[in-house]
Scaffold this active site. Structure first.
Site, PDB file in Angstrom:
ATOM      1  N   GLY A   8       0.656  -1.211  -0.125  1.00 15.14           N
ATOM      2  CA  GLY A   8      -0.187  -0.127   0.031  1.00 15.14           C
ATOM      3  C   GLY A   8       0.670   1.188   0.087  1.00 15.14           C
ATOM      4  O   GLY A   8       0.582   2.366   0.733  1.00 15.14           O
ATOM      5  N   ALA A   9       1.874   1.227  -0.928  1.00 16.23           N
ATOM      6  CA  ALA A   9       2.809   2.173  -0.925  1.00 16.23           C
ATOM      7  C   ALA A   9       2.764   3.257  -1.985  1.00 16.23           C
ATOM      8  O   ALA A   9       3.710   4.017  -2.209  1.00 16.23           O
ATOM      9  CB  ALA A   9       4.393   1.733  -0.838  1.00 16.23           C
ATOM     10  N   ASN A  86       1.359  -2.291   5.043  1.00 18.18           N
ATOM     11  CA  ASN A  86       0.676  -0.966   5.435  1.00 18.18           C
ATOM     12  C   ASN A  86      -0.467  -1.021   4.754  1.00 18.18           C
ATOM     13  O   ASN A  86      -1.127  -0.190   4.927  1.00 18.18           O
ATOM     14  CB  ASN A  86       1.734  -0.005   4.913  1.00 18.18           C
ATOM     15  CG  ASN A  86       1.000   1.343   4.765  1.00 18.18           C
ATOM     16  OD1 ASN A  86       0.713   2.276   5.958  1.00 18.18           O
ATOM     17  ND2 ASN A  86       0.576   1.707   3.670  1.00 18.18           N
ATOM     18  N   SER A 139      -2.594   1.101  14.997  1.00 18.77           N
ATOM     19  CA  SER A 139      -3.473   2.290  15.116  1.00 18.77           C
ATOM     20  C   SER A 139      -3.612   2.524  16.641  1.00 18.77           C
ATOM     21  O   SER A 139      -3.416   1.773  17.548  1.00 18.77           O
ATOM     22  CB  SER A 139      -4.756   2.123  14.513  1.00 18.77           C
ATOM     23  OG  SER A 139      -5.758   3.110  14.961  1.00 18.77           O
ATOM     24  N   TYR A 152     -13.097  -1.962  12.948  1.00 24.34           N
ATOM     25  CA  TYR A 152     -11.587  -1.412  12.733  1.00 24.34           C
ATOM     26  C   TYR A 152     -10.786  -1.635  14.096  1.00 24.34           C
ATOM     27  O   TYR A 152      -9.637  -2.159  13.956  1.00 24.34           O
ATOM     28  CB  TYR A 152     -11.849  -0.009  12.445  1.00 24.34           C
ATOM     29  CG  TYR A 152     -10.424   0.508  12.173  1.00 24.34           C
ATOM     30  CD1 TYR A 152      -9.604   0.093  11.108  1.00 24.34           C
ATOM     31  CD2 TYR A 152      -9.869   1.281  13.063  1.00 24.34           C
ATOM     32  CE1 TYR A 152      -8.300   0.709  10.735  1.00 24.34           C
ATOM     33  CE2 TYR A 152      -8.557   1.996  12.816  1.00 24.34           C
ATOM     34  CZ  TYR A 152      -7.698   1.708  11.629  1.00 24.34           C
ATOM     35  OH  TYR A 152      -6.485   2.181  11.475  1.00 24.34           O
ATOM     36  N   LYS A 156      -7.409  -3.803  14.745  1.00 26.18           N
ATOM     37  CA  LYS A 156      -6.325  -3.569  14.842  1.00 26.18           C
ATOM     38  C   LYS A 156      -5.739  -4.213  16.208  1.00 26.18           C
ATOM     39  O   LYS A 156      -4.358  -4.369  16.545  1.00 26.18           O
ATOM     40  CB  LYS A 156      -6.238  -2.062  14.920  1.00 26.18           C
ATOM     41  CG  LYS A 156      -6.314  -1.144  13.863  1.00 26.18           C
ATOM     42  CD  LYS A 156      -5.107  -1.627  12.919  1.00 26.18           C
ATOM     43  CE  LYS A 156      -4.972  -0.726  11.735  1.00 26.18           C
ATOM     44  NZ  LYS A 156      -3.814  -0.960  10.808  1.00 26.18           N
ATOM     45  N   ILE A 185      -3.217  10.687  11.301  1.00 26.81           N
ATOM     46  CA  ILE A 185      -2.507  11.621  10.425  1.00 26.81           C
ATOM     47  C   ILE A 185      -2.886  11.754   9.312  1.00 26.81           C
ATOM     48  O   ILE A 185      -3.231  11.103   8.293  1.00 26.81           O
ATOM     49  CB  ILE A 185      -0.951  10.715  10.289  1.00 26.81           C
ATOM     50  CG1 ILE A 185      -0.406   9.949  11.440  1.00 26.81           C
ATOM     51  CG2 ILE A 185       0.023  11.349   9.491  1.00 26.81           C
ATOM     52  CD1 ILE A 185       0.204  11.186  12.338  1.00 26.81           C
TER      53      ILE A 185
END
Length: 245
Positions: A8-9, A86, A139, A152, A156, A185
């Site tokens: 996922g970069a 990621n 997270s 979610y 995590k 972020i």
């Protein structure tokens, strides 16, 4: 340095992590699924800065695709010494009374299944190298317990349990496993978030500001480096103290 695979970069945190690892001397495999143009821009930027990177398309929630991805990376760049799982998917908010099993599966797909497939694919090569680094991206949400995010947050939390168990099992092979837990972020996926929501979060950050993708990448780079050689099974929260006890 060796080879780092970041899934996922093509944008967001993953893109910044890829750039930072490349700046540290890693040859970076930039994994993407739908965004080839974005991935190629990340690769081009790394090359312009004097680093080495290549883009690799793969659905990292699919077992055959993961096996093919790792084989391609190893064939074109060399054995993988650092893995950063990621990649993520949609993270819709939904009241607990409306959350179904499929909602949980949708999150577990990215935060349990995908890391498991990737770990199993890269560890044999790491073992031949004499060791390696796995740096998960977690997270702060399990601590925040934010309403609407139960699926979610549960996924995590499971990812952190994977991290600790893998650290015990893979330690004898010289593989360290750690997790970086970012706060909120703002990246591309948050482009439509109202400014007042971001400001409300910022007011509760002891350091008085929002974090940046570069600050997450800095911690990932540390855990990928030789400086972290005696650190494993750890969770490092990077959120300016937002969830400080």
């Amino acid at each position: 340095m060796g080879v780092a695979l970041v899934t996922g970069a093509s944008r967001g945190l993953g893109a910044q992590i890829a750039r930072r690892l490349a700046a540290d001397g890693w040859a970076v495999a930039v994994n993407y699924l739908p965004d080839r143009a974005d991935a190629e821009r990340v690769v081009a930027g790394i090359a312009e800065a004097g680093g080495r990177a290549e883009a690799f398309r793969a659905d990292v929630t699919d077992e055959a695709a993961v096996a093919a991805l790792v084989a391609q990376v190893e064939g074109r760049l060399g054995p993988i010494g650092v893995l950063v799982p990621n990649a993520t998917g949609p993270q819709p908010a939904k009241p607990a009374l409306e959350v179904g099993w499929q909602d949980h599966l949708d999150q577990l797909l990215f935060f349990v299944k995908s890391p498991t497939l990737l770990m199993r694919a890269v560890v044999p090569g790491m073992r031949r190298l004499g060791g390696g680094r796995i740096v998960q991206i977690g997270s702060e949400m399990p601590e925040r317990a934010a309403p609407g995010m139960s699926a979610y947050a549960a996924a995590k939390a499971a990812q952190m349990s994977l991290t600790r168990t893998w650290a015990r099992e893979l330690g004898p092979l010289g593989v360290t496993v750690n997790l970086v837990a970012p706060g909120w972020i703002p990246v591309e996926r948050h482009a439509d978030v109202a400014v007042e929501h971001i400001e409300a979060y910022r007011r509760d950050v002891p350091l008085g500001r929002m974090g940046t993708p570069a600050e997450i990448a800095d911690v990932v780079a540390f855990l990928a480096s030789a400086d972290s050689r005696f650190v494993t099974g750890e969770r490092i929260t990077v959120n300016g103290g937002y969830t400080m006890d």
